[in-house]
Design a protein around this motif. Structure first.
Motif, PDB file in Angstrom:
ATOM      1  N   ASN A 279       0.983  -0.935  -0.049  1.00  0.00           N
ATOM      2  CA  ASN A 279      -0.055   0.052  -0.055  1.00  0.00           C
ATOM      3  C   ASN A 279       0.892   1.206   0.125  1.00  0.00           C
ATOM      4  N   LEU A 280       1.162   1.722  -1.331  1.00  0.00           N
ATOM      5  CA  LEU A 280       2.317   2.801  -1.467  1.00  0.00           C
ATOM      6  C   LEU A 280       1.571   4.064  -1.106  1.00  0.00           C
ATOM      7  N   LEU A 281       2.407   4.665   0.076  1.00  0.00           N
ATOM      8  CA  LEU A 281       1.973   6.032   0.635  1.00  0.00           C
ATOM      9  C   LEU A 281       2.457   7.124  -0.383  1.00  0.00           C
ATOM     10  N   THR A 282       1.710   8.008  -1.110  1.00  0.00           N
ATOM     11  CA  THR A 282       1.835   9.108  -1.809  1.00  0.00           C
ATOM     12  C   THR A 282       1.138  10.392  -1.356  1.00  0.00           C
ATOM     13  N   LYS A 283       1.119  11.444  -2.016  1.00  0.00           N
ATOM     14  CA  LYS A 283       0.718  12.808  -1.603  1.00  0.00           C
ATOM     15  C   LYS A 283      -0.454  12.819  -2.418  1.00  0.00           C
ATOM     16  N   GLY A 284      -1.819  13.300  -1.730  1.00  0.00           N
ATOM     17  CA  GLY A 284      -3.091  13.212  -2.071  1.00  0.00           C
ATOM     18  C   GLY A 284      -3.576  14.712  -1.994  1.00  0.00           C
ATOM     19  N   SER A 285      -2.591  15.716  -1.350  1.00  0.00           N
ATOM     20  CA  SER A 285      -2.839  17.068  -1.637  1.00  0.00           C
ATOM     21  C   SER A 285      -1.745  17.776  -1.954  1.00  0.00           C
ATOM     22  N   LEU A 286      -1.900  18.814  -2.661  1.00  0.00           N
ATOM     23  CA  LEU A 286      -0.834  19.804  -3.025  1.00  0.00           C
ATOM     24  C   LEU A 286      -0.320  20.305  -1.845  1.00  0.00           C
ATOM     25  N   ASN A 287      -0.916  20.762  -0.693  1.00  0.00           N
ATOM     26  CA  ASN A 287      -0.391  21.183   0.456  1.00  0.00           C
ATOM     27  C   ASN A 287       0.919  20.248   0.965  1.00  0.00           C
ATOM     28  N   HIS A 288       0.606  19.048   1.125  1.00  0.00           N
ATOM     29  CA  HIS A 288       1.472  17.939   1.489  1.00  0.00           C
ATOM     30  C   HIS A 288       2.599  18.059   0.680  1.00  0.00           C
ATOM     31  N   LEU A 289       2.529  17.859  -0.635  1.00  0.00           N
ATOM     32  CA  LEU A 289       3.433  17.630  -1.615  1.00  0.00           C
ATOM     33  C   LEU A 289       4.344  19.009  -1.704  1.00  0.00           C
ATOM     34  N   THR A 290       3.766  20.105  -1.595  1.00  0.00           N
ATOM     35  CA  THR A 290       4.797  21.163  -1.732  1.00  0.00           C
ATOM     36  C   THR A 290       5.457  21.501  -0.427  1.00  0.00           C
ATOM     37  N   HIS A 291       4.914  21.420   0.864  1.00  0.00           N
ATOM     38  CA  HIS A 291       5.445  21.842   1.890  1.00  0.00           C
ATOM     39  C   HIS A 291       6.099  20.509   2.644  1.00  0.00           C
ATOM     40  N   GLN A 292       5.846  19.177   2.562  1.00  0.00           N
ATOM     41  CA  GLN A 292       6.662  18.013   3.166  1.00  0.00           C
ATOM     42  C   GLN A 292       7.788  17.549   2.027  1.00  0.00           C
ATOM     43  N   LEU A 293       7.206  17.492   1.036  1.00  0.00           N
ATOM     44  CA  LEU A 293       8.225  16.679  -0.100  1.00  0.00           C
ATOM     45  C   LEU A 293       8.852  17.953  -1.005  1.00  0.00           C
ATOM     46  N   LYS A 294       8.386  19.167  -0.708  1.00  0.00           N
ATOM     47  CA  LYS A 294       8.967  20.213  -1.671  1.00  0.00           C
ATOM     48  C   LYS A 294       9.235  19.705  -3.300  1.00  0.00           C
ATOM     49  N   LYS A 295       8.319  19.055  -3.748  1.00  0.00           N
ATOM     50  CA  LYS A 295       8.339  18.682  -5.236  1.00  0.00           C
ATOM     51  C   LYS A 295       7.307  18.935  -6.085  1.00  0.00           C
ATOM     52  N   THR A 296       7.397  19.079  -7.409  1.00  0.00           N
ATOM     53  CA  THR A 296       6.391  19.295  -8.274  1.00  0.00           C
ATOM     54  C   THR A 296       5.430  17.894  -8.602  1.00  0.00           C
ATOM     55  N   PRO A 297       4.306  18.226  -8.869  1.00  0.00           N
ATOM     56  CA  PRO A 297       3.641  17.005  -9.025  1.00  0.00           C
ATOM     57  C   PRO A 297       4.272  16.002 -10.245  1.00  0.00           C
ATOM     58  N   ASN A 298       4.826  16.629 -11.343  1.00  0.00           N
ATOM     59  CA  ASN A 298       5.548  15.905 -12.196  1.00  0.00           C
ATOM     60  C   ASN A 298       6.752  15.035 -11.579  1.00  0.00           C
ATOM     61  N   GLN A 299       7.399  15.653 -10.588  1.00  0.00           N
ATOM     62  CA  GLN A 299       8.599  14.986 -10.017  1.00  0.00           C
ATOM     63  C   GLN A 299       8.078  13.897  -9.224  1.00  0.00           C
ATOM     64  N   HIS A 300       6.899  14.109  -8.487  1.00  0.00           N
ATOM     65  CA  HIS A 300       6.299  13.155  -7.654  1.00  0.00           C
ATOM     66  C   HIS A 300       5.638  11.906  -8.354  1.00  0.00           C
ATOM     67  N   PHE A 301       5.194  12.328  -9.537  1.00  0.00           N
ATOM     68  CA  PHE A 301       4.505  11.216 -10.364  1.00  0.00           C
ATOM     69  C   PHE A 301       5.749  10.150 -10.940  1.00  0.00           C
ATOM     70  N   THR A 302       6.848  11.099 -11.577  1.00  0.00           N
ATOM     71  CA  THR A 302       7.822  10.159 -12.104  1.00  0.00           C
ATOM     72  C   THR A 302       8.417   9.042 -10.979  1.00  0.00           C
ATOM     73  N   GLU A 303       8.645   9.703  -9.870  1.00  0.00           N
ATOM     74  CA  GLU A 303       9.234   8.836  -8.830  1.00  0.00           C
ATOM     75  C   GLU A 303       8.135   7.585  -8.370  1.00  0.00           C
ATOM     76  N   ILE A 304       6.890   7.762  -8.446  1.00  0.00           N
ATOM     77  CA  ILE A 304       5.877   6.879  -8.169  1.00  0.00           C
ATOM     78  C   ILE A 304       5.809   5.818  -9.314  1.00  0.00           C
ATOM     79  N   ARG A 305       5.987   6.327 -10.643  1.00  0.00           N
ATOM     80  CA  ARG A 305       5.817   5.264 -11.829  1.00  0.00           C
ATOM     81  C   ARG A 305       7.054   4.483 -11.597  1.00  0.00           C
ATOM     82  N   ALA A 306       8.460   4.917 -11.193  1.00  0.00           N
ATOM     83  CA  ALA A 306       9.489   4.173 -11.080  1.00  0.00           C
ATOM     84  C   ALA A 306       9.286   3.105 -10.002  1.00  0.00           C
ATOM     85  N   THR A 307       8.705   3.423  -8.838  1.00  0.00           N
ATOM     86  CA  THR A 307       8.352   2.473  -7.709  1.00  0.00           C
ATOM     87  C   THR A 307       7.336   1.312  -8.048  1.00  0.00           C
TER      88      THR A 307
END
Length: 506
Positions: A100-128
């Motif tokens: 059960n892969l934990l990913t970011k479901g809100s822009l707030n979490h993505l921006t402030h916790q991971l400090k990444k863009t949506p495309n960066q996050h999606f690319t890493e998820i695809r690889a996983t």
């Protein structure tokens, strides 16, 4: 009417273990996992988070080995992370095959916790996802903080779901991570997602911060969700997760268009076991599994139950492997007592019942509830007392016991209207009481007190520290032996009551 199946995923061993102060041992996790799948018959289990500890790894190994032997390994799931394959390596070592892969479901979490863009996050998820597929590991994906995402960054949520629905994913998991949704929002958000992606399997994962967990689950089901995440006893971080027992009862009674495979009769048994292992106590008024929820206290309710079950609803205790009880206390009345007498196979005439009722009311002023196990003791005490003419009364006493000093007692005794007082010390409080009594009788009475030859104390089976206590004393007067009994919440006081009966007999 066509019914649709709702998958039930239990996350007691993962999210539930995040309850403050709770940590299951390896053997406890395995025992609970077996019960959840074999007896409660949930569809899936989320049992751990990857990379947490060595103990967590050993627990997962034990559970996956058992699941493999029992052909249910596909029901065992582990929370994993987008961490360049480290979680997948952990999965391979543990033997688990569903992440059960934990990913970011809100822009707030993505921006402030991971400090990444949506495309960066999606690319890493695809690889996983691709790495997992190489090892035949199936993937469900959590959209952490999805509820806030739908409130505040819906465009991002749908951009992410547009990407995710093109990948090899079994299920998309929609958590109300912070427990902030209202039932109306839950219905609207889940419906919106279901309508936009009708071919995707969606689970709803509700938290209970506003005590809306069950209501939100109910609305998620109405909106078309495919699966639910629940925990035994509502365990989980902060205020916990949506509780298994309440949700199952609600679905079976109010949502006839869906079905679940959970075995209701096992809910109470599993609930108590998890309570024992976790140390996380079930509130006595917790629906379905709480100690008091099938207990009628008011006498009018017991009376109504005898007259066409006037106070029954669809939550019958037998559904959950339980039994209705009728509390004994100052508000219970004769109807409650009659119900308990029937269960014990006892019967009393009207006068005896009146006396027992009065005694229970008196005890109820001292103790909130008298148990059914107490009842035979109370009956014995009341009926025994009724046969003795009360000419001697222990009017008052002071029991003293201080560290380093001998216990002492001062007593005031009324004998046929005359009051006497005496003080003595002894090896214990009751011994001091008896010494004071002996002094008093030696000075003021020609009667000789009988010898105490046996002293036994009983409490009802399964009782706690607030149980009634029965003291049974055997006395010898010349060649004759006789027994008196005393009943009270305090052991010494119950012995004094038994002694008072002896004084009246002699």
């Amino acid at each position: 009417m066509v019914t649709r199946k709702i998958e039930i995923m239990d996350t007691t061993l993962r999210d539930g273990e995040q309850t403050s102060g709770v940590s299951f041992s390896v053997s406890e996790k395995l025992t609970i996992a077996k019960l959840l799948l074999e007896e409660l018959k949930v569809d899936r289990l989320e049992i751990a988070s990857a990379r947490v500890s060595e103990g967590e790894l050993q627990a997962v190994k034990k559970i996956t080995a058992w699941a493999l032997e029992n052909n249910c390994l596909d029901k065992i799931e582990v929370l994993t992370f987008v961490d360049e394959g480290k979680s997948i390596d952990w999965m391979l070592e543990s033997g688990a095959k569903v992440q059960n892969l934990l990913t970011k479901g809100s822009l707030n979490h993505l921006t402030h916790q991971l400090k990444k863009t949506p495309n960066q996050h999606f690319t890493e998820i695809r690889a996983t996802l691709q790495a997992a597929a190489k090892f035949n590991i199936k993937t469900n994906v959590y959209l952490e903080d999805w509820s806030n995402g739908m409130r505040n960054s819906k465009e991002y949520v749908f951009e992410y779901l547009d990407f995710l629905t093109t990948q090899k994913v079994e299920r998309v998991l929609l958590p109300d991570t912070l427990g902030i949704l209202t039932p109306e929002e839950t219905f609207r958000f889940v419906l919106e997602v279901r309508q936009k992606y009708p071919n995707t399997h969606f689970d709803f994962h509700g938290h209970n911060d506003y005590d809306l967990g069950v209501a939100n689950v109910m609305e998620a089901v109405k909106a078309g969700v495919n699966g639910l995440h629940l925990t035994i006893n509502g365990m989980g971080e902060r205020a916990g997760n949506a509780p298994m027992a309440s949700v199952i009862a609600v679905i079976k009674d109010f949502l006839k268009e869906v079905k679940v495979t959970v075995n209701e009769k096992a809910l109470h048994k599993v609930s108590r076991l998890v309570e024992t292992f976790s140390g996380f106590r079930i509130p006595v008024n917790k629906p379905v599994v709480g100690a008091n929820v099938f207990t009628q206290t008011a006498g009018i309710h017991a009376d109504g139950d005898s007259k066409n079950n006037l106070y029954f609803n669809d939550l019958m205790p037998e559904r959950f492997g339980r039994k209705r009880k009728y509390a004994l206390g100052k508000t219970s009345g004769k109807a409650n007592i009659q119900k308990n007498l029937q269960d014990l196979g006892l019967s009393l005439n009207d006068e005896e019942l009146r006396k027992v009722t009065q005694r229970i009311i008196e005890l109820g002023d001292q103790k909130e509830v008298v148990s059914q196990e107490d009842l035979p003791y109370i009956i014995s005490d009341v009926l025994d007392s009724a046969t003795i003419e009360k000419r001697v009364v222990v009017e008052n006493y002071v029991l003293g016991h201080a560290k380093g000093m001998k216990p002492s007692t001062t007593i005031k005794l009324k004998v046929e209207g005359v009051v006497y007082e005496e003080h003595a010390q002894g090896d214990g409080q009751f011994d001091a009481f008896m010494n004071a009594l002996k002094k008093l009788y030696k000075i003021h009475s020609k009667k000789v007190l009988p010898k105490l030859i046996d002293y036994a104390v009983r409490i009802p089976p399964g009782s706690h520290s607030d149980a009634l206590c029965e003291t049974i004393i055997t006395w010898k007067n010349k060649d004759k032996e006789f027994i008196t009994r005393g009943l009270d919440l305090d052991q010494t006081v119950s012995a004094i009551k038994a002694t008072e009966k002896m004084l009246n007999i002699i």
